[in-house]
Write a protein that holds these residues in place. Structure first.
Motif, PDB file in Angstrom:
ATOM      1  N   TRP A  18      -7.045 -23.810  -7.658  1.00  0.00           N
ATOM      2  CA  TRP A  18      -6.717 -24.343  -9.042  1.00  0.00           C
ATOM      3  C   TRP A  18      -6.737 -25.979  -8.919  1.00  0.00           C
ATOM      4  N   LEU A  19      -7.500 -26.500  -9.989  1.00  0.00           N
ATOM      5  CA  LEU A  19      -7.536 -28.052 -10.081  1.00  0.00           C
ATOM      6  C   LEU A  19      -7.023 -28.523 -11.552  1.00  0.00           C
ATOM      7  N   ASN A  20      -6.132 -29.185 -11.479  1.00  0.00           N
ATOM      8  CA  ASN A  20      -5.685 -29.995 -12.761  1.00  0.00           C
ATOM      9  C   ASN A  20      -6.417 -31.182 -12.938  1.00  0.00           C
ATOM     10  N   TRP A  21      -7.462 -31.172 -13.800  1.00  0.00           N
ATOM     11  CA  TRP A  21      -8.297 -32.574 -13.821  1.00  0.00           C
ATOM     12  C   TRP A  21      -7.638 -33.465 -14.823  1.00  0.00           C
ATOM     13  N   PRO A  22      -7.690 -34.714 -13.904  1.00  0.00           N
ATOM     14  CA  PRO A  22      -7.051 -35.903 -14.749  1.00  0.00           C
ATOM     15  C   PRO A  22      -7.456 -36.315 -15.963  1.00  0.00           C
ATOM     16  N   SER A  23      -6.844 -35.994 -16.912  1.00  0.00           N
ATOM     17  CA  SER A  23      -7.146 -36.318 -18.263  1.00  0.00           C
ATOM     18  C   SER A  23      -7.412 -37.677 -18.814  1.00  0.00           C
ATOM     19  N   TYR A  24      -8.319 -37.751 -19.748  1.00  0.00           N
ATOM     20  CA  TYR A  24      -8.741 -39.430 -20.174  1.00  0.00           C
ATOM     21  C   TYR A  24      -7.411 -39.817 -20.905  1.00  0.00           C
ATOM     22  N   LEU A  25      -6.765 -38.646 -21.553  1.00  0.00           N
ATOM     23  CA  LEU A  25      -5.838 -38.994 -22.409  1.00  0.00           C
ATOM     24  C   LEU A  25      -4.424 -38.148 -22.089  1.00  0.00           C
ATOM     25  N   SER A  26      -3.341 -38.966 -21.855  1.00  0.00           N
ATOM     26  CA  SER A  26      -2.152 -38.224 -21.606  1.00  0.00           C
ATOM     27  C   SER A  26      -1.258 -38.205 -22.912  1.00  0.00           C
ATOM     28  N   ARG A  27      -0.315 -37.055 -22.795  1.00  0.00           N
ATOM     29  CA  ARG A  27       0.673 -36.842 -23.840  1.00  0.00           C
ATOM     30  C   ARG A  27       1.910 -37.568 -23.573  1.00  0.00           C
ATOM     31  N   GLU A  28       2.506 -38.290 -24.502  1.00  0.00           N
ATOM     32  CA  GLU A  28       3.936 -38.918 -24.210  1.00  0.00           C
ATOM     33  C   GLU A  28       4.714 -38.461 -25.420  1.00  0.00           C
ATOM     34  N   PHE A  29       6.146 -38.361 -24.846  1.00  0.00           N
ATOM     35  CA  PHE A  29       7.255 -37.564 -25.791  1.00  0.00           C
ATOM     36  C   PHE A  29       8.291 -38.662 -25.913  1.00  0.00           C
ATOM     37  N   ASN A  30       8.627 -39.079 -27.340  1.00  0.00           N
ATOM     38  CA  ASN A  30       9.516 -40.059 -27.548  1.00  0.00           C
ATOM     39  C   ASN A  30      10.933 -39.369 -27.782  1.00  0.00           C
ATOM     40  N   MET A  31      11.845 -39.344 -26.725  1.00  0.00           N
ATOM     41  CA  MET A  31      13.063 -38.755 -26.882  1.00  0.00           C
ATOM     42  C   MET A  31      13.948 -39.319 -27.875  1.00  0.00           C
ATOM     43  N   GLU A  32      13.822 -40.430 -28.418  1.00  0.00           N
ATOM     44  CA  GLU A  32      14.683 -40.947 -29.424  1.00  0.00           C
ATOM     45  C   GLU A  32      14.394 -40.270 -30.866  1.00  0.00           C
ATOM     46  N   ASP A  33      13.199 -40.408 -31.267  1.00  0.00           N
ATOM     47  CA  ASP A  33      12.683 -39.632 -32.376  1.00  0.00           C
ATOM     48  C   ASP A  33      12.029 -38.283 -32.392  1.00  0.00           C
ATOM     49  N   PHE A  34      11.783 -37.840 -31.288  1.00  0.00           N
ATOM     50  CA  PHE A  34      11.167 -36.506 -30.949  1.00  0.00           C
ATOM     51  C   PHE A  34       9.837 -36.399 -31.390  1.00  0.00           C
ATOM     52  N   SER A  35       9.059 -37.537 -31.392  1.00  0.00           N
ATOM     53  CA  SER A  35       7.883 -37.467 -31.782  1.00  0.00           C
ATOM     54  C   SER A  35       6.877 -37.556 -30.440  1.00  0.00           C
ATOM     55  N   ALA A  36       5.778 -37.101 -30.726  1.00  0.00           N
ATOM     56  CA  ALA A  36       4.488 -36.898 -29.608  1.00  0.00           C
ATOM     57  C   ALA A  36       3.278 -37.542 -29.886  1.00  0.00           C
TER      58      ALA A  36
END
Length: 439
Positions: free
Chosen positions: A177-195
């Motif tokens: 199993w290989l997790n391909w390095p994605s062109y985009l990555s997700r980020e999560f803001n803990m202050e306003d809980f936005s993604a």
């Protein structure tokens, strides 16, 4: 002292009540299931059919005229019932995870980035309370999948019944199993809980490491034996001979294309895309390269704001009609794997007209992708007797009531925690009905 002893007895009785049923014993007499509708799994349906199996292997499949020795066979008459091949759940962490918030029960990943030598096989927990719940909806085979890191390790294909992983294994170490390095990555803001999404700045570095690793593994595989043995490279040897699949987790269309090009460049014989949320954007590329796809959970919202709201439901049909070998899975939410047949049912309503074609998504197609189609996936003579009997349509949650299940001919106990809790609270609230009436 007496009070303490009594408490111990109560706790012991509660503990025994919570235990899963014992695994089924080996088949000792031939069994014939007659009168039901047999869904072979290859698109064929046999009305008023007969299926006979002995010592865990199917010996005959046909209509009501199929001959067998009635004097020495246990016969079950199933008029009005439906028989299906055991459903197969690929890309799953069933048996590797139990309670997400209890770290001691989560064993699907290892620390590190390049873990090709890790084997999910030996972590498979046959005592899991989740396993009987998926078995009760007809899921009789699951692929124990490692996660984490860039190279996660090897998966194995397991039965959902057995005393231990040695008993349960159907095919060990079927792929890496290989997790391909994605062109985009997700980020999560803990202050306003936005993604949100951002460009993956570490992507090129990760791909460079993968290229070096696969180049080393390719060179290593050209030697019939190595002394000393490199366990990480040894685990990758089968990728270059076709003995093992390379399962690549990739969702975005760009990532799917680049991951497959990478696999071809490195000499990998059998790449498989897992996830494939945007596979509809690269259908021609997948078809041209003959790449199978294991789709992630389909009961979800679209991946993009501009996608059709029904795209997750239609995607299996789009790929199937294009001639791509496609399967369905629950890769992340292991406890929802019991709903696998209903993913196929949804696909039948959104793009696959024939329900028998939808059934292939969780039987024959999965078996072909994982290289076990000579053993399971369809109800044919010579294959293993891994099948179940449902009161109605197995792809419809309103009618899929599994009444019998066999794994390699063994008659499996269908008790589970859900049923025990149902019985418990029916007693409490005084609305208990006989089990026969509920069926």
């Amino acid at each position: 002292m007496k009070k303490i002893f009594t408490t111990i007895l109560v706790l012991a009785s509660l503990q025994s009540f919570a235990q899963n049923p014992a695994p089924a014993r080996p088949q000792i007499r031939p069994i014939a299931l007659t009168g039901g509708t047999i869904h072979v799994g290859n698109g064929q349906v046999i009305n008023n059919g007969t299926i006979v199996f002995d010592k865990g292997v199917i010996t005959a499949v046909g209509d009501a005229t199929t001959p067998f020795d009635r004097n020495n066979t246990d016969v079950y008459t199933l008029a009005g019932k439906h028989l299906y091949p055991g459903l197969i759940s690929p890309a799953s962490t069933v048996g590797l995870k139990e309670v997400a918030s209890v770290k001691a029960t989560v064993d699907d990943s290892e620390i590190g980035v390049l873990n090709s030598n890790v084997r999910a096989l030996i972590a498979y927990n046959t005592d899991s309370e989740v396993i009987p719940t998926i078995r009760n909806n007809g899921v009789l085979i699951t692929q124990a999948m490692p996660s984490g890191g860039t190279i996660s390790g090897s998966s194995s294909i397991m039965h959902t019944d057995g005393w231990n992983w040695e008993d349960a294994v159907l095919k060990a170490d079927d792929g890496l199993w290989l997790n391909w390095p994605s062109y985009l990555s997700r980020e999560f803001n803990m202050e306003d809980f936005s993604a949100g999404l951002k460009k993956n700045d570490k992507r090129n570095e990760a791909i460079a490491v993968l290229k070096a690793t696969f180049a080393d593994a390719k060179a290593y595989s050209e030697f019939s034996s190595a002394d000393p043995m490199n366990l990480k490279l040894e685990a990758m040897r089968g990728l270059f001979t076709g003995a093992r699949n390379l399962y690549i987790r990739a969702g975005y269309g760009k990532d799917i294309v680049e991951a497959i090009k990478f696999a071809r460049e490195m000499g990998v014989k059998k790449p498989v895309i897992v996830g494939g949320d945007e596979a509809y954007r690269v259908v021609d590329f997948l078809k041209e390269n003959n790449i199978p796809v294991i789709l992630s959970e389909g009961h979800r919202l679209p991946s993009r704001q501009d996608e059709d709201v029904d795209m997750p439901y239609k995607l299996p049909g789009i790929l199937q009609k294009a001639g791509i070998l496609v399967s369905l899975s629950y890769p992340d939410e292991w406890w929802r794997t019991r709903n696998l047949p209903f993913l196929a049912g949804t696909a039948a309503g959104f793009g696959i007209v024939d329900r028998e074609e939808a059934l292939k998504l969780i039987t024959a197609n999965s078996a072909k992708i994982m290289g076990i189609d000579n053993l399971v996936g369809t109800l044919e003579k010579g294959k293993q007797a891994t099948l179940f009997v449902s009161k109605g349509d197995a792809l419809d949650m309103r009618t899929n009531v599994v009444e019998m299940a066999f794994i390699q001919g063994r008659n499996v106990n269908l008790d589970d925690k859900h049923k025990r809790l149902y019985e418990k609270y029916q007693e409490k609230y005084g609305h208990k009905r006989p089990l026969a009436e509920r069926k």
